[in-house]
Design an enzyme around this catalytic site. Sequence first.
Site, mmCIF file in Angstrom:
data_model
loop_
_atom_site.group_PDB
_atom_site.id
_atom_site.type_symbol
_atom_site.label_atom_id
_atom_site.label_comp_id
_atom_site.label_asym_id
_atom_site.label_seq_id
_atom_site.Cartn_x
_atom_site.Cartn_y
_atom_site.Cartn_z
ATOM 1 N N ARG A 102 0.859 -1.185 0.000
ATOM 2 C CA ARG A 102 0.000 0.000 0.000
ATOM 3 C C ARG A 102 0.887 1.224 0.000
ATOM 4 O O ARG A 102 1.741 1.364 0.877
ATOM 5 C CB ARG A 102 -0.865 0.036 1.269
ATOM 6 C CG ARG A 102 -1.911 -1.001 1.307
ATOM 7 C CD ARG A 102 -2.935 -0.690 2.361
ATOM 8 N NE ARG A 102 -2.384 -0.361 3.672
ATOM 9 C CZ ARG A 102 -3.119 0.028 4.701
ATOM 10 N NH1 ARG A 102 -4.417 0.149 4.579
ATOM 11 N NH2 ARG A 102 -2.565 0.285 5.855
ATOM 12 N N THR A 106 -1.209 7.386 -0.460
ATOM 13 C CA THR A 106 -2.513 7.278 -1.139
ATOM 14 C C THR A 106 -3.323 6.080 -0.633
ATOM 15 O O THR A 106 -4.517 5.997 -0.897
ATOM 16 C CB THR A 106 -2.311 7.076 -2.653
ATOM 17 O OG1 THR A 106 -1.638 5.817 -2.848
ATOM 18 C CG2 THR A 106 -1.471 8.190 -3.254
ATOM 19 N N ASP A 198 0.823 -3.777 12.353
ATOM 20 C CA ASP A 198 1.299 -4.046 10.992
ATOM 21 C C ASP A 198 1.717 -5.518 10.899
ATOM 22 O O ASP A 198 2.718 -5.932 11.484
ATOM 23 C CB ASP A 198 2.477 -3.125 10.659
ATOM 24 C CG ASP A 198 2.820 -3.196 9.187
ATOM 25 O OD1 ASP A 198 2.744 -2.169 8.511
ATOM 26 O OD2 ASP A 198 3.150 -4.310 8.701
ATOM 27 N N ASP A 201 5.274 -6.273 9.406
ATOM 28 C CA ASP A 201 6.358 -5.902 10.328
ATOM 29 C C ASP A 201 6.448 -6.872 11.500
ATOM 30 O O ASP A 201 7.548 -7.232 11.941
ATOM 31 C CB ASP A 201 6.142 -4.476 10.839
ATOM 32 C CG ASP A 201 6.537 -3.432 9.799
ATOM 33 O OD1 ASP A 201 7.273 -3.788 8.855
ATOM 34 O OD2 ASP A 201 6.100 -2.276 9.935
HETATM 35 C C1 PRP Z 1 -0.907 -4.907 4.378
HETATM 36 C C2 PRP Z 1 -1.664 -6.203 4.405
HETATM 37 C C3 PRP Z 1 -2.484 -6.135 3.157
HETATM 38 C C4 PRP Z 1 -2.787 -4.689 3.038
HETATM 39 C C5 PRP Z 1 -4.192 -4.481 3.480
HETATM 40 O O1 PRP Z 1 0.178 -4.969 3.542
HETATM 41 O O2 PRP Z 1 -0.850 -7.319 4.474
HETATM 42 O O3 PRP Z 1 -1.818 -6.614 2.018
HETATM 43 O O4 PRP Z 1 -1.897 -3.998 3.914
HETATM 44 O O5 PRP Z 1 -4.531 -3.170 3.310
HETATM 45 P P1 PRP Z 1 -5.723 -2.703 2.364
HETATM 46 O O6 PRP Z 1 -6.875 -3.624 2.612
HETATM 47 O O7 PRP Z 1 -5.972 -1.310 2.851
HETATM 48 O O8 PRP Z 1 -5.239 -2.752 0.950
HETATM 49 P P2 PRP Z 1 1.262 -3.801 3.496
HETATM 50 O O9 PRP Z 1 0.900 -2.789 2.454
HETATM 51 O O10 PRP Z 1 1.510 -3.278 4.872
HETATM 52 O O11 PRP Z 1 2.517 -4.547 2.901
HETATM 53 P P3 PRP Z 1 3.411 -5.728 3.550
HETATM 54 O O12 PRP Z 1 2.571 -6.970 3.570
HETATM 55 O O13 PRP Z 1 4.548 -5.823 2.606
HETATM 56 O O14 PRP Z 1 3.822 -5.308 4.929
HETATM 57 N N1 URA Z 2 -2.117 -3.675 7.102
HETATM 58 C C1 URA Z 2 -1.698 -4.123 8.296
HETATM 59 O O1 URA Z 2 -0.665 -4.805 8.393
HETATM 60 N N2 URA Z 2 -2.409 -3.812 9.381
HETATM 61 C C2 URA Z 2 -3.533 -3.075 9.314
HETATM 62 O O2 URA Z 2 -4.157 -2.832 10.353
HETATM 63 C C3 URA Z 2 -3.960 -2.615 8.045
HETATM 64 C C4 URA Z 2 -3.230 -2.951 6.960
#
Ligand code: PRP
Ligand code: URA
Length: 207
Positions: A102, A106, A198, A201
């Site tokens: 994400r 944005t 997160d 993380d």
């Molecule tokens: C997180 C999560 C989803 C997304 C959900 O990923 O694992 O893929 O956010 O958010 P949304 O429903 O608002 O699209 P992140 O972008 O943090 O990436 P990562 O898995 O690499 O940490």
């Molecule tokens: N992605 C995450 O990892 N946690 C949240 O709460 C939302 C998006």
Amino acid sequence: MLTIVDHPLVQHKLSIIRDKHTSKKEFKELVEEVAMLIAYEITRDLELVECEVETPLTKTICRSLGGKKLAIIPILRAGLGMVGGIEKLIPSVRIGHIGMYRDHDTLQPVVYYAKLPQDMAQRDAILIDPMLATGGSAVAAIDYLKQQGARSIRFMSLIAAPEGVKIVSDAHPEVPIYTAALDEKLNELGYILPGLGDAGDRLFGTR
Ligand code: PRP
Ligand code: URA
């Protein structure tokens, strides 16, 4: 359609996953375990065929999976944390990957990698991601799986926000959503409340 897997073991493990004091090791193990338990529920309608088995005493007719081809598709990164648990349950499952993050300003999903099994038209896809927040990532990943011709698509998360469930259901009403919890709402940064923080993380120790 939204299914909340409210089995006591799932809810117990999810409470520990949410706890900010839970270690990286335990977090990862529990995410795998809960993914396995949700996968048990999501595969409840797999077809069975009769097969003959010879026990040490006699021949008998048993039932085995009817050759329905599955693929699990983790959304990178955090979806990777759910793969091991599902693979333990379904060792032959094929695994595709969709890399998506994400944009922190944005909140829009950006695809940076994709590799799927070649025969997606013969496969039922289970898209996996622990967090269904705004729903942007899930909608974009489902769009992609449809373009690639997946025979059917289900979506599995650990925690979903009502906002994300609505966005996915409006965009793709035929895609069933399975989750262990429907939380309260998103905060102003797009994080699920109460959520677990997160997921990526916490799984990979990057923060
Ligand atoms: C997180 C999560 C989803 C997304 C959900 O990923 O694992 O893929 O956010 O958010 P949304 O429903 O608002 O699209 P992140 O972008 O943090 O990436 P990562 O898995 O690499 O940490
Ligand atoms: N992605 C995450 O990892 N946690 C949240 O709460 C939302 C998006």
